[in-house]
Design a protein around this motif. Sequence first.
Motif, PDB file in Angstrom:
ATOM      1  N   ILE A 159     142.317  10.024  80.241  1.00 41.72           N
ATOM      2  CA  ILE A 159     142.449  10.255  78.799  1.00 41.72           C
ATOM      3  C   ILE A 159     143.710  11.051  78.486  1.00 41.72           C
ATOM      4  O   ILE A 159     144.393  10.812  77.489  1.00 41.72           O
ATOM      5  N   LEU A 160     143.995  12.004  79.337  1.00 44.30           N
ATOM      6  CA  LEU A 160     145.175  12.835  79.120  1.00 44.30           C
ATOM      7  C   LEU A 160     146.431  11.985  79.060  1.00 44.30           C
ATOM      8  O   LEU A 160     147.227  12.086  78.116  1.00 44.30           O
ATOM      9  N   ALA A 161     146.588  11.189  80.078  1.00 43.59           N
ATOM     10  CA  ALA A 161     147.793  10.362  80.151  1.00 43.59           C
ATOM     11  C   ALA A 161     147.831   9.385  78.977  1.00 43.59           C
ATOM     12  O   ALA A 161     148.887   9.125  78.391  1.00 43.59           O
TER      13      ALA A 161
ATOM     14  N   TYR B 130     134.969  11.320  67.438  1.00 43.13           N
ATOM     15  CA  TYR B 130     135.931  11.585  68.506  1.00 43.13           C
ATOM     16  C   TYR B 130     135.465  11.002  69.839  1.00 43.13           C
ATOM     17  O   TYR B 130     136.210  10.295  70.518  1.00 43.13           O
TER      18      TYR B 130
ATOM     19  N   HIS C 204     136.771   8.722  73.774  1.00 44.71           N
ATOM     20  CA  HIS C 204     136.171   8.664  75.101  1.00 44.71           C
ATOM     21  C   HIS C 204     135.301   7.441  75.322  1.00 44.71           C
ATOM     22  O   HIS C 204     134.646   7.332  76.355  1.00 44.71           O
TER      23      HIS C 204
ATOM     24  N   ARG D 118     146.563   9.662  75.949  1.00 41.34           N
ATOM     25  CA  ARG D 118     146.910  10.273  74.675  1.00 41.34           C
ATOM     26  C   ARG D 118     148.335  10.813  74.688  1.00 41.34           C
ATOM     27  O   ARG D 118     148.996  10.903  73.665  1.00 41.34           O
ATOM     28  N   LEU D 119     148.791  11.184  75.859  1.00 43.68           N
ATOM     29  CA  LEU D 119     150.160  11.686  75.941  1.00 43.68           C
ATOM     30  C   LEU D 119     151.165  10.562  75.722  1.00 43.68           C
ATOM     31  O   LEU D 119     152.147  10.716  74.995  1.00 43.68           O
TER      32      LEU D 119
ATOM     33  N   PRO E 248     144.570  19.291  69.509  1.00 41.78           N
ATOM     34  CA  PRO E 248     145.444  19.147  70.678  1.00 41.78           C
ATOM     35  C   PRO E 248     145.372  17.764  71.309  1.00 41.78           C
ATOM     36  O   PRO E 248     146.253  17.371  72.048  1.00 41.78           O
ATOM     37  N   TYR E 249     144.324  17.045  71.019  1.00 41.37           N
ATOM     38  CA  TYR E 249     144.189  15.721  71.606  1.00 41.37           C
ATOM     39  C   TYR E 249     144.583  14.623  70.627  1.00 41.37           C
ATOM     40  O   TYR E 249     144.224  13.457  70.812  1.00 41.37           O
TER      41      TYR E 249
END
Lengths: 354, 354
Positions: A57-59, A324, A329, A61-62, A100-101
């Motif tokens: 998920i991090l990658a 969300y 997710h 959204r980044l 932040p996300y």
Amino acid sequence: MKKNKDKELVGVKEIARRANVSIATVDRVIHNRTGVSVKTKDKINAIIEELNYQPNILARRLASKKILQFAALIPAVSEETDYWEAPLNGIIQAEAEIKPYGINIEKYFFDQNDRSSFVKQAETVLENNVQGVLLAPMFIEESKAFVEACQQRQIPYVFINSDIPNQNSLCYIGPHLYRSGYLGAHLVSFLVNSNDKVLVVNISKEIDTEHHVLRKEEGFRAYFADNKKNNEIIKTDIRETDYLSVKRNLIAVLKDHHIKAIFVTNSRVSFVAHYLQEANIKDIPLVGFDFLKENIGYLKSGVIDFLICQKPQEQGYRGIMALYNFLVHDSVVDKIYFMPIDIITKENYEFYRN
Amino acid sequence: MKKNKDKELVGVKEIARRANVSIATVDRVIHNRTGVSVKTKDKINAIIEELNYQPNILARRLASKKILQFAALIPAVSEETDYWEAPLNGIIQAEAEIKPYGINIEKYFFDQNDRSSFVKQAETVLENNVQGVLLAPMFIEESKAFVEACQQRQIPYVFINSDIPNQNSLCYIGPHLYRSGYLGAHLVSFLVNSNDKVLVVNISKEIDTEHHVLRKEEGFRAYFADNKKNNEIIKTDIRETDYLSVKRNLIAVLKDHHIKAIFVTNSRVSFVAHYLQEANIKDIPLVGFDFLKENIGYLKSGVIDFLICQKPQEQGYRGIMALYNFLVHDSVVDKIYFMPIDIITKENYEFYRN
DNA sequence: CTGAAAGCGCTTACAG
DNA sequence: CTGAAAGCGCTTACAG
């Protein structure tokens, strides 16, 4: 000795390698985009399945600079009642947490006493291209029309505070009204003796369309019936919501009946408390709803014995988080989440989180 | 027309450009690493300040492959009581939520009746190089020694369920025991008349060291004193926690006194309920603690009137999230978070989330 | 229908 | 004490 199966994280790169395609193609399949031959698509899906691929998920959204826009469509805080401050705070809390996300939340307020203001705000929401909606569907018909439009645009929506069943909402988060009335009766029954007369008070401009108070009254009566109590239940509907009207009405009822306890079906219980205090009536226990400042005041001073409350703030918070979790997710979310039915007294209100 | 000041997000790159250094140096300053001249450090810090730089958590966790290890040091679920299942579930819930962000949680269970098992597990925690600890400090002295070791290693720790004040914990998340006893008295007072005798029951192997039950009893008595109630309060301490001992004790007390209500200071209330049911005593209201299966059973059947509960699951959840927010998001966390004091009855237990 | 390459905003060796 | 470069696991144009 490869242990991809258990914990070793696999990514698009590994999938691409195994499928003998580029990661761009893998990406296309993952997101169900067009332009991939059925054959490669199937092959890739099989590998994804086999490897139990979990996207990072991090990658995600980044890399995707896309920002998700949510809309919150709720009543404005009015001088009449600050009830809606709580859900709003919950929404703001969720916003802070997921900003932040890459989530943004736009708030759209309408006037509880004005259906047209709801319609107007709903239109604005639809114009502003949002990816998820949270709403309090107070106005049933108007809400139905709105969520239908959402559905056409494939925008998921969640209901809070009150439900409209069978509307394909992502979920409903709020009270079980009937049962909260039922509990109210239970509490009242602690405060009266077996043959005492009990008074139910509905205070609302539109009692007849407000399923809210009616459902609670229903639950209240059901408790006494189910438990074979002999208490006579008197009822009064007060359609003018100013203090003087409430007072006038109460004076009349209390003169006619020897009432031993009062149950108010919504947050307006403070008006009744006000009257009891003014008239120096100390022997009639009072039970009502909602953690509002005035109500807490009367709880402290002992005029109100119990308040029933359903964490409006948490409703707002959970509503946003449901969107969300679903959108970011891919989680499945519970179709219905009934809030706990909290009992607030003089001795625990300090610790309550609304 | 540059609008860095308000919303335009600045990153390390922009800071590096302005400071005329490389981003590696900026990174060093951000993380307070050594090897930067005071001069450049000050310059960079000034720019960070000026730009109100907010690091991108996503990028940070993605780039740093480091995984944070948390330890949860709590009692094992025993046949004696499944109370600790709830905090454990909360911990597991938090774990699921933050695992995608690179957090791992190792659970260390000890035996509530065996201090040495706590010590042993605590040692294991220290060996396993963790970055954060959640613990239930049941054994005061042993816990103090352990958290001191944590502090030396700069490992933050949070207490749940019961507190040891002045221990530099990151925070305490749990009940306000005194006030929950106070509330218990308030509930009992709804169930008795002004001169009725009331019985307080403590059931615990080590009543004298268990600040838990003692604090609750204190709060209970304080309520009657504060409100100038005339009820006589009888008390019995039961140090053998098997049913037969409890029963024997109750029979004796109830013979000597004409008791009109019973308050049990912990979750063992089900033993008392068991006895009341067995002896077919229906006119003594009963109030106790905790949302355990057996207790709920007696609540349903009407033997127990009220249960007081403090969301043990949420305590576990919030404890972990406090560590996460502190370590990952640099948030400040409340030093003390008292859980709400929930009142559970036959009519609302279905909606309760433990 | 498919792929090579750049980039998201950081961190991490490595070299000097 | 400092910097250039590779890389984290994705997404996004762009080219074919």
